[in-house]
Design an enzyme around this catalytic site. Structure first.
Site, short mmCIF file in Angstrom:
data_model
loop_
_atom_site.label_atom_id
_atom_site.label_comp_id
_atom_site.label_asym_id
_atom_site.label_seq_id
_atom_site.Cartn_x
_atom_site.Cartn_y
_atom_site.Cartn_z
N GLU A 101 1.08 -1.24 -0.12
CA GLU A 101 -0.08 0.08 0.37
C GLU A 101 1.01 1.44 -0.10
O GLU A 101 1.62 1.39 0.46
CB GLU A 101 -0.92 -0.05 1.39
CG GLU A 101 -2.11 1.18 1.33
CD GLU A 101 -2.87 0.86 0.74
OE1 GLU A 101 -2.31 1.34 -0.58
OE2 GLU A 101 -4.31 1.47 0.90
N ASP A 102 0.72 1.99 -0.79
CA ASP A 102 1.20 3.55 -0.24
C ASP A 102 1.48 3.91 0.47
O ASP A 102 1.90 4.86 0.73
CB ASP A 102 0.68 4.26 -1.65
CG ASP A 102 -1.01 4.88 -1.14
OD1 ASP A 102 -1.79 4.47 -1.02
OD2 ASP A 102 -1.23 5.94 -2.20
N ASP A 105 -2.59 6.31 6.55
CA ASP A 105 -3.42 7.80 7.27
C ASP A 105 -5.09 7.17 8.09
O ASP A 105 -4.39 6.58 9.33
CB ASP A 105 -4.48 8.91 6.56
CG ASP A 105 -5.06 8.20 5.06
OD1 ASP A 105 -6.51 7.77 5.00
OD2 ASP A 105 -5.32 9.32 4.02
N PHE A 154 -0.65 17.00 2.76
CA PHE A 154 -0.99 16.29 1.30
C PHE A 154 0.79 15.75 0.68
O PHE A 154 1.01 16.83 0.35
CB PHE A 154 -1.74 16.91 0.60
CG PHE A 154 -2.04 16.57 -0.31
CD1 PHE A 154 -3.13 15.37 -0.31
CD2 PHE A 154 -1.51 17.15 -1.56
CE1 PHE A 154 -3.52 14.65 -1.15
CE2 PHE A 154 -1.93 16.45 -2.53
CZ PHE A 154 -3.02 15.15 -2.34
N ARG A 167 1.93 10.82 -9.89
CA ARG A 167 2.14 10.20 -9.17
C ARG A 167 3.76 9.22 -9.99
O ARG A 167 4.40 8.24 -9.90
CB ARG A 167 1.56 9.27 -10.36
CG ARG A 167 -0.63 9.27 -9.66
CD ARG A 167 -1.38 7.89 -10.47
NE ARG A 167 -2.49 7.50 -9.75
CZ ARG A 167 -3.40 7.53 -8.58
NH1 ARG A 167 -2.28 6.73 -7.63
NH2 ARG A 167 -4.45 8.27 -8.31
#
Length: 176
Positions: A101-102, A105, A154, A167
């Site tokens: 997974e990137d 949060d 962010f 990306r």
């Protein structure tokens, strides 16, 4: 050097060199932990594709890869509940699964995914996560292979996007 994406400006956050070094360390840990086994890497699209590519090509084990997409949104916000796992096929019973997974949060969507996968009878499930925002976490999530803990800011690049853009950046940038 800052970059502009749509209406936001981003500044350098984690360099390509630091990303490559940490991914290499994670790959060595996974290789050591799974020696003699054939793990199944479940790559969560879209954001984890670059991280997964860099990670898995450094793991000299027999392995399999599958790409999944999670549907957890209602309108523009996450419900925190995975309604559908798109692309998951094959029998997971008795398998060693590593979810790639990137970013984690709140952890709500990941916990829902873990709960659903556990019902399919795998031998083990571990997480390889590039970024984690501990300040945003709402449910405890065990991340055995963690790249970086970051503040609740962010970020874009290295697979993560802003409105579908960014990306392809080879480093991570944070919103100013």
């Amino acid at each position: 050097m800052t970059i502009d994406i749509l209406d936001r400006t981003f500044e350098p956050f984690i360099s390509r060199e630091d990303l490559e070094a940490r991914v290499g360390e994670l790959a060595m840990s996974i290789t050591s932990d799974y020696e003699g086994r054939c793990p199944l890497f479940l790559v969560v699209l879209n954001g984890a594709f670059l991280f997964a590519s860099e990670l898995v090509k450094r793991i000299p084990l027999s392995c399999q890869m599958s790409f999944i997409r999670l549907a957890s949104y209602s309108g523009t916000s996450s419900t925190g509940q995975v309604r559908q796992i798109l692309g998951l096929d094959g029998d997971l019973a008795g398998r060693d699964i590593i979810i790639i997974e990137d970013i984690v949060d709140t952890g709500l969507t990941m916990q829902s995914l873990l709960d659903q996968l556990q019902q399919l009878g795998p031998s083990s499930i571990e997480l390889a996560v590039l970024l984690h925002k501990p300040e945003a976490l709402k449910t405890p999530i065990s991340m055995r292979y963690l790249g970086f803990e970051i503040e609740n800011k962010f970020v874009v690049g290295y697979g993560l996007d802003y409105e579908g853009i960014g990306r392809n950046l080879d480093a991570l940038y944070v919103s100013k």
